[in-house]
Design a protein around this motif. Sequence first.
Motif, PDB file in Angstrom:
ATOM      1  N   ASN A  25       0.843  -1.186  -0.041  1.00 58.98           N
ATOM      2  CA  ASN A  25      -0.004   0.009   0.040  1.00 58.98           C
ATOM      3  C   ASN A  25       0.736   1.192  -0.019  1.00 58.98           C
ATOM      4  OD1 ASN A  25      -2.277  -1.749   0.047  1.00 58.98           O
ATOM      5  ND2 ASN A  25      -2.575  -1.621   2.239  1.00 58.98           N
ATOM      6  N   ILE A  26       0.237   2.206  -0.662  1.00 51.87           N
ATOM      7  CA  ILE A  26       1.079   3.517  -0.622  1.00 51.87           C
ATOM      8  C   ILE A  26       0.800   4.220   0.729  1.00 51.87           C
ATOM      9  CG2 ILE A  26       0.860   5.912  -1.692  1.00 51.87           C
ATOM     10  CD1 ILE A  26       1.875   3.754  -3.744  1.00 51.87           C
ATOM     11  N   GLU A  27       1.860   4.396   1.703  1.00 46.30           N
ATOM     12  CA  GLU A  27       2.025   5.130   2.666  1.00 46.30           C
ATOM     13  C   GLU A  27       2.922   6.292   2.767  1.00 46.30           C
ATOM     14  OE1 GLU A  27       1.978   2.631   6.164  1.00 46.30           O
ATOM     15  OE2 GLU A  27       0.910   1.189   5.142  1.00 46.30           O
ATOM     16  N   PRO A  28       2.794   7.339   3.125  1.00 44.45           N
ATOM     17  CA  PRO A  28       3.958   8.487   3.045  1.00 44.45           C
ATOM     18  C   PRO A  28       5.209   7.927   3.867  1.00 44.45           C
ATOM     19  CG  PRO A  28       1.955   9.389   3.731  1.00 44.45           C
ATOM     20  CD  PRO A  28       1.425   7.913   3.447  1.00 44.45           C
ATOM     21  N   ALA A  29       5.012   7.394   4.951  1.00 37.12           N
ATOM     22  CA  ALA A  29       6.506   7.229   5.609  1.00 37.12           C
ATOM     23  C   ALA A  29       7.261   6.113   4.766  1.00 37.12           C
ATOM     24  CB  ALA A  29       6.332   6.819   6.980  1.00 37.12           C
ATOM     25  N   LYS A  30       6.439   5.074   4.160  1.00 40.30           N
ATOM     26  CA  LYS A  30       7.273   4.135   3.266  1.00 40.30           C
ATOM     27  C   LYS A  30       7.822   4.460   2.080  1.00 40.30           C
ATOM     28  CE  LYS A  30       4.480   0.252   5.264  1.00 40.30           C
ATOM     29  NZ  LYS A  30       3.573  -1.029   5.003  1.00 40.30           N
ATOM     30  N   VAL A  31       7.058   5.585   1.422  1.00 44.40           N
ATOM     31  CA  VAL A  31       7.450   6.179   0.166  1.00 44.40           C
ATOM     32  C   VAL A  31       8.800   6.941   0.598  1.00 44.40           C
ATOM     33  CG1 VAL A  31       7.056   7.793  -1.690  1.00 44.40           C
ATOM     34  CG2 VAL A  31       5.210   6.369  -0.838  1.00 44.40           C
ATOM     35  N   VAL A  32       8.936   7.714   1.556  1.00 42.38           N
ATOM     36  CA  VAL A  32      10.122   8.441   1.977  1.00 42.38           C
ATOM     37  C   VAL A  32      11.224   7.436   2.285  1.00 42.38           C
ATOM     38  CG1 VAL A  32      11.052  10.068   3.629  1.00 42.38           C
ATOM     39  CG2 VAL A  32       8.786  10.405   2.924  1.00 42.38           C
ATOM     40  N   GLU A  33      11.041   6.349   2.880  1.00 43.02           N
ATOM     41  CA  GLU A  33      11.877   5.414   3.272  1.00 43.02           C
ATOM     42  C   GLU A  33      12.490   5.038   1.888  1.00 43.02           C
ATOM     43  OE1 GLU A  33      12.310   1.801   6.373  1.00 43.02           O
ATOM     44  OE2 GLU A  33      10.804   1.405   4.837  1.00 43.02           O
ATOM     45  N   PHE A  34      11.637   4.422   1.002  1.00 42.93           N
ATOM     46  CA  PHE A  34      12.159   4.050  -0.389  1.00 42.93           C
ATOM     47  C   PHE A  34      12.928   4.778  -1.134  1.00 42.93           C
ATOM     48  CE2 PHE A  34      10.635   2.791  -4.608  1.00 42.93           C
ATOM     49  CZ  PHE A  34      11.262   1.730  -4.991  1.00 42.93           C
ATOM     50  N   LEU A  35      12.457   6.166  -1.327  1.00 40.50           N
ATOM     51  CA  LEU A  35      13.343   7.172  -2.202  1.00 40.50           C
ATOM     52  C   LEU A  35      14.261   7.564  -1.359  1.00 40.50           C
ATOM     53  CD1 LEU A  35      10.176   8.663  -3.817  1.00 40.50           C
ATOM     54  CD2 LEU A  35      11.483   6.858  -4.817  1.00 40.50           C
ATOM     55  N   ILE A  36      14.530   7.580  -0.258  1.00 37.22           N
ATOM     56  CA  ILE A  36      15.522   8.182   0.549  1.00 37.22           C
ATOM     57  C   ILE A  36      16.570   7.017   0.932  1.00 37.22           C
ATOM     58  CG2 ILE A  36      16.573   9.661   2.370  1.00 37.22           C
ATOM     59  CD1 ILE A  36      14.787  11.116   0.023  1.00 37.22           C
ATOM     60  N   LEU A  37      16.092   6.062   1.388  1.00 36.36           N
ATOM     61  CA  LEU A  37      17.091   5.219   2.113  1.00 36.36           C
ATOM     62  C   LEU A  37      17.314   3.735   1.568  1.00 36.36           C
ATOM     63  CD1 LEU A  37      15.678   6.133   5.896  1.00 36.36           C
ATOM     64  CD2 LEU A  37      17.761   6.946   4.696  1.00 36.36           C
ATOM     65  N   ASN A  38      16.565   3.356   0.576  1.00 40.63           N
ATOM     66  CA  ASN A  38      16.327   2.125   0.133  1.00 40.63           C
ATOM     67  C   ASN A  38      17.895   1.857  -0.616  1.00 40.63           C
ATOM     68  OD1 ASN A  38      15.899   0.122  -2.209  1.00 40.63           O
ATOM     69  ND2 ASN A  38      14.279  -0.396  -0.902  1.00 40.63           N
ATOM     70  N   LYS A  39      18.182   0.362  -0.131  1.00 35.30           N
ATOM     71  CA  LYS A  39      19.741   0.223  -0.668  1.00 35.30           C
ATOM     72  C   LYS A  39      19.844  -0.592  -2.094  1.00 35.30           C
ATOM     73  CE  LYS A  39      21.736  -0.648   3.967  1.00 35.30           C
ATOM     74  NZ  LYS A  39      20.689  -0.806   4.995  1.00 35.30           N
ATOM     75  N   TYR A  40      18.658  -0.752  -2.626  1.00 38.41           N
ATOM     76  CA  TYR A  40      18.667  -1.290  -3.906  1.00 38.41           C
ATOM     77  C   TYR A  40      18.124  -0.732  -4.994  1.00 38.41           C
ATOM     78  CZ  TYR A  40      19.494  -5.096  -0.314  1.00 38.41           C
ATOM     79  OH  TYR A  40      19.768  -5.835   0.880  1.00 38.41           O
ATOM     80  N   PHE A  41      17.162   0.126  -4.662  1.00 40.16           N
ATOM     81  CA  PHE A  41      16.515   0.957  -5.904  1.00 40.16           C
ATOM     82  C   PHE A  41      17.634   2.057  -6.561  1.00 40.16           C
ATOM     83  CE2 PHE A  41      13.686   4.543  -7.455  1.00 40.16           C
ATOM     84  CZ  PHE A  41      13.337   3.864  -8.610  1.00 40.16           C
ATOM     85  N   PRO A  42      17.835   1.968  -7.900  1.00 40.93           N
ATOM     86  CA  PRO A  42      18.724   2.764  -8.405  1.00 40.93           C
ATOM     87  C   PRO A  42      18.786   4.108  -8.353  1.00 40.93           C
ATOM     88  CG  PRO A  42      18.183   0.881  -9.793  1.00 40.93           C
ATOM     89  CD  PRO A  42      17.270   0.998  -8.655  1.00 40.93           C
ATOM     90  N   ARG A  43      17.595   4.880  -8.066  1.00 40.97           N
ATOM     91  CA  ARG A  43      17.086   6.109  -7.833  1.00 40.97           C
ATOM     92  C   ARG A  43      17.007   6.703  -6.446  1.00 40.97           C
ATOM     93  NH1 ARG A  43      16.430   9.121 -12.396  1.00 40.97           N
ATOM     94  NH2 ARG A  43      16.471   7.903 -14.359  1.00 40.97           N
ATOM     95  N   SER A  44      17.186   5.672  -5.497  1.00 40.14           N
ATOM     96  CA  SER A  44      17.143   6.096  -4.003  1.00 40.14           C
ATOM     97  C   SER A  44      18.462   6.790  -3.839  1.00 40.14           C
ATOM     98  CB  SER A  44      16.925   5.170  -3.176  1.00 40.14           C
ATOM     99  OG  SER A  44      18.170   4.471  -2.795  1.00 40.14           O
ATOM    100  N   VAL A  45      18.146   8.072  -2.842  1.00 41.43           N
ATOM    101  CA  VAL A  45      19.531   8.939  -2.635  1.00 41.43           C
ATOM    102  C   VAL A  45      20.490   8.167  -1.932  1.00 41.43           C
ATOM    103  CG1 VAL A  45      20.243  11.045  -1.087  1.00 41.43           C
ATOM    104  CG2 VAL A  45      17.843  10.865  -2.088  1.00 41.43           C
ATOM    105  N   PHE A  46      20.294   7.058  -1.178  1.00 42.59           N
ATOM    106  CA  PHE A  46      21.356   6.028  -0.682  1.00 42.59           C
ATOM    107  C   PHE A  46      21.988   5.560  -1.722  1.00 42.59           C
ATOM    108  CE2 PHE A  46      22.975   2.224   1.022  1.00 42.59           C
ATOM    109  CZ  PHE A  46      23.824   2.567   1.991  1.00 42.59           C
ATOM    110  N   TYR A  47      21.457   4.862  -2.430  1.00 44.35           N
ATOM    111  CA  TYR A  47      21.987   4.104  -3.276  1.00 44.35           C
ATOM    112  C   TYR A  47      22.855   4.912  -4.376  1.00 44.35           C
ATOM    113  CZ  TYR A  47      22.310   0.867  -7.421  1.00 44.35           C
ATOM    114  OH  TYR A  47      23.019  -0.020  -8.592  1.00 44.35           O
ATOM    115  N   CYS A  48      22.251   6.149  -4.879  1.00 41.97           N
ATOM    116  CA  CYS A  48      23.217   6.942  -5.578  1.00 41.97           C
ATOM    117  C   CYS A  48      24.508   7.363  -4.875  1.00 41.97           C
ATOM    118  CB  CYS A  48      22.390   8.190  -5.958  1.00 41.97           C
ATOM    119  SG  CYS A  48      20.884   7.725  -7.111  1.00 41.97           S
ATOM    120  N   ILE A  49      24.258   7.760  -3.531  1.00 42.92           N
ATOM    121  CA  ILE A  49      25.332   8.305  -2.783  1.00 42.92           C
ATOM    122  C   ILE A  49      26.601   7.024  -2.752  1.00 42.92           C
ATOM    123  CG2 ILE A  49      26.142   9.061  -0.655  1.00 42.92           C
ATOM    124  CD1 ILE A  49      25.142  11.452  -2.266  1.00 42.92           C
ATOM    125  N   ARG A  50      26.224   5.850  -2.390  1.00 41.96           N
ATOM    126  CA  ARG A  50      27.123   4.810  -2.240  1.00 41.96           C
ATOM    127  C   ARG A  50      27.569   4.662  -3.443  1.00 41.96           C
ATOM    128  NH1 ARG A  50      24.043  -0.640  -0.944  1.00 41.96           N
ATOM    129  NH2 ARG A  50      23.607  -0.342  -3.208  1.00 41.96           N
TER     130      ARG A  50
END
Length: 326
Positions: free
Chosen positions: A219-244
Amino acid sequence: MLSRVASSIYWLGRYLERAENYSRFIDVNFNLMLDLPPDLKEQWEPLVITTGDNEIYKTKHKNFERKDVIHFLTFDTDNPNSIISSISYARENARVIRENLTKETWENLNELYHFVLKRADKKDWNKEDPRAFFESVKNQVLLLYGLADSTVARTEGWYFRQLGLFLERADKTSRIVDVKYHILLPAPSLVGSPLDFLHWTALLKSVTAFNTYRRLYGNIEPAKVVEFLILNKYFPRSVFYCIREAESCLHKISGLADSGYKNSAEKAIGELRSNLEFTDVEEIIDIGLHEYLDQLQIKINDVSNKINTNFFQIKDNFINQTQIQE
């Protein structure tokens, strides 16, 4: 590698990614406006605010009308971060280092440049539905990425290009998430409503993340969307992935192993990566999403400035290199 060559390769990566990202969130915002209830006013101001070009825009326009915003972000050469400016800078940097590029890369970039110029002459921003243009820009940039991925040797030049791409992508993903902060719901009671759901869905679609998010989180939940786009380790467009990935590129360039640092740029990006790695979404929400993203963008800009100091600090005359968004 000469610093001027490295600089041009780095900024080629950044400018192409910038053009592609602008195409993404203008296109998605246009789709969002079409899906809104007919009694709600279109919101285009958030796009200008989150790009960091609000002050320039206000010197040229009084209101945030759709056609004015699309022209400003796409075809306005007075805006140094518009799509036409970014592609022009990318082409100029590519021209300077043409001997370092494959024939196919130069030809396709040149084709993209002339395509955008032609659409500017035809005043595409006045069209009722300009989405085909933005889809074409995205596809042509992705074609350039595919050519590079398949034909470029993994030498220093490759890592400078990837470094620019990933830093730009991290910055733009953070700005795209920040768009939601600036999009206003008609009433606080609509938080969690279908309209709010529509906004978060559009945000995920702007980074081609909707289907991946639904598979991982449901389900779409704001906190989960933020976690996915900022902190996710595997999604190529998340901030964390890009910085790593950007940190890994810096290590390849300096010849360092995967830990420690040799210069201030590696130190700054290592600190940023570590902070993201050991942050959870509850901490971000406690700080405030907008406030957290503001600080994140400042840190990304600081990394970029330190890269310039360590690798490119030569007084040269070719186009660019001061257009880091504040």
